[in-house]
Design a protein around this motif. Structure first.
Motif, PDB file in Angstrom:
ATOM      1  N   ASP A  43      39.555  65.071  60.486  1.00 19.66           N
ATOM      2  CA  ASP A  43      38.265  64.980  59.796  1.00 19.66           C
ATOM      3  C   ASP A  43      38.280  64.015  58.614  1.00 19.66           C
ATOM      4  O   ASP A  43      37.793  64.331  57.536  1.00 19.66           O
ATOM      5  N   PHE A  44      38.844  62.842  58.808  1.00 13.75           N
ATOM      6  CA  PHE A  44      38.870  61.832  57.757  1.00 13.75           C
ATOM      7  C   PHE A  44      37.474  61.238  57.590  1.00 13.75           C
ATOM      8  O   PHE A  44      36.906  60.689  58.535  1.00 13.75           O
ATOM      9  N   ASP A  45      36.910  61.370  56.411  1.00 14.60           N
ATOM     10  CA  ASP A  45      35.616  60.768  56.093  1.00 14.60           C
ATOM     11  C   ASP A  45      35.864  59.688  55.035  1.00 14.60           C
ATOM     12  O   ASP A  45      36.226  60.016  53.898  1.00 14.60           O
ATOM     13  N   HIS A  51      45.779  56.064  49.812  1.00 11.91           N
ATOM     14  CA  HIS A  51      46.563  57.290  49.639  1.00 11.91           C
ATOM     15  C   HIS A  51      47.899  57.108  50.329  1.00 11.91           C
ATOM     16  O   HIS A  51      47.951  56.775  51.519  1.00 11.91           O
ATOM     17  N   TYR A  52      48.976  57.318  49.565  1.00  5.44           N
ATOM     18  CA  TYR A  52      50.318  57.247  50.120  1.00  5.44           C
ATOM     19  C   TYR A  52      50.934  58.632  50.084  1.00  5.44           C
ATOM     20  O   TYR A  52      50.736  59.395  49.134  1.00  5.44           O
ATOM     21  N   ALA A  53      51.690  58.951  51.120  1.00  4.38           N
ATOM     22  CA  ALA A  53      52.473  60.183  51.169  1.00  4.38           C
ATOM     23  C   ALA A  53      53.749  59.885  51.944  1.00  4.38           C
ATOM     24  O   ALA A  53      53.770  58.995  52.803  1.00  4.38           O
ATOM     25  N   ASP A  54      54.805  60.615  51.623  1.00  4.34           N
ATOM     26  CA  ASP A  54      56.048  60.442  52.379  1.00  4.34           C
ATOM     27  C   ASP A  54      55.845  60.783  53.847  1.00  4.34           C
ATOM     28  O   ASP A  54      56.524  60.228  54.712  1.00  4.34           O
ATOM     29  N   ASP A  55      54.924  61.665  54.130  1.00  2.08           N
ATOM     30  CA  ASP A  55      54.513  61.954  55.508  1.00  2.08           C
ATOM     31  C   ASP A  55      53.498  60.887  55.905  1.00  2.08           C
ATOM     32  O   ASP A  55      52.329  60.950  55.528  1.00  2.08           O
ATOM     33  N   TRP A  56      53.943  59.903  56.653  1.00  2.00           N
ATOM     34  CA  TRP A  56      53.077  58.771  56.966  1.00  2.00           C
ATOM     35  C   TRP A  56      51.897  59.135  57.847  1.00  2.00           C
ATOM     36  O   TRP A  56      50.973  58.346  58.012  1.00  2.00           O
ATOM     37  N   ALA A  57      51.863  60.330  58.363  1.00  2.00           N
ATOM     38  CA  ALA A  57      50.689  60.790  59.096  1.00  2.00           C
ATOM     39  C   ALA A  57      49.516  61.046  58.145  1.00  2.00           C
ATOM     40  O   ALA A  57      48.391  61.245  58.599  1.00  2.00           O
ATOM     41  N   GLN A  58      49.777  61.033  56.843  1.00  2.00           N
ATOM     42  CA  GLN A  58      48.744  61.277  55.836  1.00  2.00           C
ATOM     43  C   GLN A  58      48.234  59.991  55.175  1.00  2.00           C
ATOM     44  O   GLN A  58      47.406  60.052  54.267  1.00  2.00           O
ATOM     45  N   VAL A  88      28.809  47.784  41.712  1.00  2.00           N
ATOM     46  CA  VAL A  88      29.071  47.058  42.957  1.00  2.00           C
ATOM     47  C   VAL A  88      28.201  47.654  44.055  1.00  2.00           C
ATOM     48  O   VAL A  88      28.388  48.814  44.446  1.00  2.00           O
ATOM     49  N   ALA A  89      27.250  46.873  44.537  1.00  2.00           N
ATOM     50  CA  ALA A  89      26.418  47.286  45.666  1.00  2.00           C
ATOM     51  C   ALA A  89      27.221  47.024  46.940  1.00  2.00           C
ATOM     52  O   ALA A  89      27.453  45.871  47.308  1.00  2.00           O
ATOM     53  N   VAL A  90      27.667  48.107  47.576  1.00  2.00           N
ATOM     54  CA  VAL A  90      28.547  47.979  48.740  1.00  2.00           C
ATOM     55  C   VAL A  90      27.749  47.452  49.923  1.00  2.00           C
ATOM     56  O   VAL A  90      26.714  47.999  50.299  1.00  2.00           O
ATOM     57  N   GLN A  91      28.263  46.386  50.516  1.00  2.00           N
ATOM     58  CA  GLN A  91      27.656  45.792  51.706  1.00  2.00           C
ATOM     59  C   GLN A  91      28.433  46.113  52.970  1.00  2.00           C
ATOM     60  O   GLN A  91      27.889  46.066  54.062  1.00  2.00           O
ATOM     61  N   ARG A  92      29.726  46.417  52.803  1.00  2.00           N
ATOM     62  CA  ARG A  92      30.569  46.685  53.977  1.00  2.00           C
ATOM     63  C   ARG A  92      31.670  47.658  53.597  1.00  2.00           C
ATOM     64  O   ARG A  92      32.339  47.503  52.578  1.00  2.00           O
ATOM     65  N   TRP A  93      31.844  48.676  54.432  1.00  2.00           N
ATOM     66  CA  TRP A  93      32.944  49.630  54.292  1.00  2.00           C
ATOM     67  C   TRP A  93      33.976  49.342  55.372  1.00  2.00           C
ATOM     68  O   TRP A  93      33.605  49.107  56.534  1.00  2.00           O
ATOM     69  N   SER A  94      35.262  49.361  54.998  1.00  2.00           N
ATOM     70  CA  SER A  94      36.356  49.237  55.949  1.00  2.00           C
ATOM     71  C   SER A  94      37.347  50.366  55.652  1.00  2.00           C
ATOM     72  O   SER A  94      37.511  50.733  54.491  1.00  2.00           O
ATOM     73  N   SER A  95      38.002  50.869  56.687  1.00  2.00           N
ATOM     74  CA  SER A  95      38.983  51.922  56.429  1.00  2.00           C
ATOM     75  C   SER A  95      39.987  51.999  57.560  1.00  2.00           C
ATOM     76  O   SER A  95      39.779  51.461  58.654  1.00  2.00           O
ATOM     77  N   TRP A  96      41.074  52.676  57.265  1.00  2.00           N
ATOM     78  CA  TRP A  96      42.124  52.962  58.231  1.00  2.00           C
ATOM     79  C   TRP A  96      42.755  54.281  57.836  1.00  2.00           C
ATOM     80  O   TRP A  96      42.843  54.601  56.647  1.00  2.00           O
ATOM     81  N   HIS A  97      43.138  55.061  58.823  1.00  2.00           N
ATOM     82  CA  HIS A  97      43.936  56.267  58.544  1.00  2.00           C
ATOM     83  C   HIS A  97      44.863  56.513  59.694  1.00  2.00           C
ATOM     84  O   HIS A  97      44.625  56.111  60.833  1.00  2.00           O
ATOM     85  N   ALA A  98      45.967  57.172  59.366  1.00  2.00           N
ATOM     86  CA  ALA A  98      46.996  57.452  60.391  1.00  2.00           C
ATOM     87  C   ALA A  98      46.478  58.458  61.399  1.00  2.00           C
ATOM     88  O   ALA A  98      45.583  59.222  61.127  1.00  2.00           O
TER      89      ALA A  98
END
Length: 135
Positions: free
Chosen positions: A3-5, A73-80, A125-135
């Protein structure tokens, strides 16, 4: 991560990196505290000690208002692991309703602003584009 938002994760982060570009094209990156409201990222120049009041980020935005704001966000558990980037157009507010709204939103998110004065410009900052990545 289940459920990464991206926007919720971005908004909840305590610190971001604001990326601007100098007039000669050199990237300039600084950590900032911020708040997100309605696809606008607010950050302010506060009274914490700085080497100068003529901050490079402000001069850069005056020259080229295209910026990026990155939260990760960094965690030693790279799944996070995750990151979220907001690309947009920045405006500097040195007075008026937007400056006050930025102050109010930042005070609501950061208890430190009960003791550290907000007395400088607000960058919106008026956001025009959102980019993201998650494990």
């Amino acid at each position: 991560m289940v459920d990464f938002d991206p926007k919720t994760s971005f908004a909840a982060a305590p610190v971001a990196r604001l990326a601007t570009v100098t007039p000669d094209g050199t990237p300039h990156l600084v950590p900032v505290v911020f708040v997100l409201r309605d696809d606008v990222v607010y950050t302010a120049v506060d009274a914490k000690p700085k080497s100068t009041q003529r901050l490079r980020r402000l001069a850069n935005i005056e020259h080229n208002p295209r910026v990026s704001v990155l939260v990760d966000h960094y965690a030693d558990d790279w799944a996070q692991l995750w990151w979220v980037r907001a690309d947009g157009i920045a405006l500097i507010h040195r007075e008026g309703n937007t400056q006050q709204a930025g102050y109010d939103l930042l005070r609501a998110k950061y208890r430190q602003y009960q003791a550290v004065p907000l007395d400088g410009p607000v960058i919106a900052v008026a956001v025009q584009r959102w980019s993201s990545w998650h494990a």
